[in-house]
Design an enzyme around this catalytic site. Structure first.
Site, PDB file in Angstrom:
ATOM      1  N   HIS A  26      -7.389  -2.436  10.287  1.00  0.00           N
ATOM      2  CA  HIS A  26      -6.909  -2.770   9.205  1.00  0.00           C
ATOM      3  C   HIS A  26      -5.548  -3.762   8.452  1.00  0.00           C
ATOM      4  O   HIS A  26      -4.374  -3.998   9.658  1.00  0.00           O
ATOM      5  CB  HIS A  26      -7.409  -0.952   8.941  1.00  0.00           C
ATOM      6  CG  HIS A  26      -5.928  -0.968   9.039  1.00  0.00           C
ATOM      7  ND1 HIS A  26      -5.411   0.725   9.059  1.00  0.00           N
ATOM      8  CD2 HIS A  26      -4.140  -1.327   9.558  1.00  0.00           C
ATOM      9  CE1 HIS A  26      -3.701   1.120   8.580  1.00  0.00           C
ATOM     10  NE2 HIS A  26      -3.198  -0.090   9.324  1.00  0.00           N
ATOM     11  N   GLU A  42      -9.388  -0.709   5.404  1.00  0.00           N
ATOM     12  CA  GLU A  42     -10.433   0.149   6.746  1.00  0.00           C
ATOM     13  C   GLU A  42     -11.314  -0.355   6.464  1.00  0.00           C
ATOM     14  O   GLU A  42     -11.596  -1.374   6.400  1.00  0.00           O
ATOM     15  CB  GLU A  42     -10.544   1.343   6.863  1.00  0.00           C
ATOM     16  CG  GLU A  42      -9.222   2.754   6.083  1.00  0.00           C
ATOM     17  CD  GLU A  42      -8.371   2.821   6.981  1.00  0.00           C
ATOM     18  OE1 GLU A  42      -7.819   1.936   8.275  1.00  0.00           O
ATOM     19  OE2 GLU A  42      -7.674   3.497   6.996  1.00  0.00           O
ATOM     20  N   ASN A  74      -7.125  -0.200  14.204  1.00  0.00           N
ATOM     21  CA  ASN A  74      -8.096  -0.233  14.443  1.00  0.00           C
ATOM     22  C   ASN A  74      -8.333  -1.716  13.345  1.00  0.00           C
ATOM     23  O   ASN A  74      -9.713  -1.673  12.835  1.00  0.00           O
ATOM     24  CB  ASN A  74      -8.961   0.821  13.176  1.00  0.00           C
ATOM     25  CG  ASN A  74      -7.782   0.826  11.821  1.00  0.00           C
ATOM     26  OD1 ASN A  74      -6.750   0.376  11.602  1.00  0.00           O
ATOM     27  ND2 ASN A  74      -8.916   1.512  11.250  1.00  0.00           N
ATOM     28  N   ASP A 107       1.197  -1.263   0.217  1.00  0.00           N
ATOM     29  CA  ASP A 107      -0.089   0.487   0.099  1.00  0.00           C
ATOM     30  C   ASP A 107       1.174   1.650   0.086  1.00  0.00           C
ATOM     31  O   ASP A 107       2.384   1.239   0.462  1.00  0.00           O
ATOM     32  CB  ASP A 107      -0.580  -0.092   0.855  1.00  0.00           C
ATOM     33  CG  ASP A 107      -0.317  -0.142   2.070  1.00  0.00           C
ATOM     34  OD1 ASP A 107       1.144  -0.160   2.358  1.00  0.00           O
ATOM     35  OD2 ASP A 107      -1.076  -0.397   3.172  1.00  0.00           O
TER      36      ASP A 107
HETATM   37  P1  PGA Z   1       3.107  -0.919  12.182  1.00  0.00           P
HETATM   38  O1  PGA Z   1       1.711  -0.780  10.915  1.00  0.00           O
HETATM   39  O2  PGA Z   1       3.278  -2.124  11.933  1.00  0.00           O
HETATM   40  O3  PGA Z   1       3.946   0.523  12.053  1.00  0.00           O
HETATM   41  O4  PGA Z   1       2.142  -1.176  14.024  1.00  0.00           O
HETATM   42  C1  PGA Z   1       0.132  -1.867  10.921  1.00  0.00           C
HETATM   43  C2  PGA Z   1      -0.397  -1.533  10.055  1.00  0.00           C
HETATM   44  O5  PGA Z   1      -0.869  -0.121  10.309  1.00  0.00           O
HETATM   45  O6  PGA Z   1      -0.687  -2.710   9.145  1.00  0.00           O
END
Ligand code: PGA
Length: 242
Positions: free
Chosen positions: A138, A143, A136, A67
């Site tokens: 995601h 999302e 959250n 992404d």
């Molecule tokens: P992080 O992000 O590995 O920095 O905790 C995870 C995500 O938001 O998918």
């Protein structure tokens, strides 16, 4: 879906890096899709070490970035591009022709989505997808509320993603939209690893594994994947029932 609990973040990252090594060793034209973020950083670093010490031939490996933040240029050190370049692709001298990343600065983001979906199709699908999980629930920028059947798409970012996402940037940025592979890609990946570490992820890991499968909590889709593995450290496993 399976769950594996490792003592530390380093242990789970080492195991995830070994999965990439195995993919490269066992498949003639492997396709790897990786998330950026704090969680997979150590996996990338350990894979780079292993690839160098074992002199792995990566010439047939295709790399797909999961992404990107829409409107954030690749040279911004909070972008996913920057992460992939600095943590993985540049240290490995990875052939540019085998790299597929969304151009989130493009004036035609729908075309970016089409190009990504076509590339994945042409390569015969994703062999190994390695993702993290957001606060959250995601996955990538899929999302809460997203359709499980989606391919690549542009999406309005959730408030949690916008505020948590600031941690990647040196100065505050205006984050509004993301461009991401869809959960359809996850469902059809031959193998999926979801990594999580630290106590702060214990709540979302509990929901991923113990709550009902629902688009309201996208990570719960892992429960439906026959070859899905959730890899957590002891801290992230802290709230699980068993
Ligand atoms: P992080 O992000 O590995 O920095 O905790 C995870 C995500 O938001 O998918």
């Amino acid at each position: 879906m399976q769950l594996k609990i490792y003592k530390t973040h380093h242990d789970l990252s080492d195991a995830a890096a070994n999965e990439i090594v195995e993919l490269v060793n066992c498949k003639s034209n492997p396709v790897l899709c990786l998330a950026s973020g704090d969680t997979p950083k150590l996996t990338c670093r350990l894979f780079v070490e292993k690839a160098k010490s074992q002199q792995l031939d990566l010439s047939n490996l295709t790399f797909i970035g999961l992404d990107e933040w829409v409107g954030v240029p690749p040279e911004n050190n909070g972008s996913c591009h920057y992460f992939f370049r600095h943590e993985l692709l540049d240290p490995l001298d990875f052939p540019v022709k085998n790299v597929y990343l969304f151009d989130a600065m493009s004036g035609d983001l729908q075309d970016e989505c089409r190009k990504m979906d076509n590339a994945i199709l042409e390569k015969g699908g994703i062999d190994l997808m390695i993702v993290g999980i957001g606060m959250n629930g995601h996955v990538g920028f899929n999302e809460p509320g997203v359709l499980f059947g989606n391919y690549s798409h542009v999406i309005d970012l959730d408030e949690t993603t916008i505020s948590v996402g600031q941690k990647y940037f040196k100065t505050p940025v205006n984050l509004q939209k993301g461009i991401t592979l869809g959960l359809n890609h996850l469902q059809h990946s031959k193998k999926v690893l979801m990594l999580a570490n630290g106590e702060k992820k214990s709540g979302v890991i509990k929901k991923t594994i113990e709550d009902e499968v629902s688009p309201a909590f996208p990570a719960s889709i892992m429960q439906t994947h026959a070859n899905g593995l959730v890899m957590v450290d002891e801290a992230a496993a802290g709230l699980l029932k068993h």
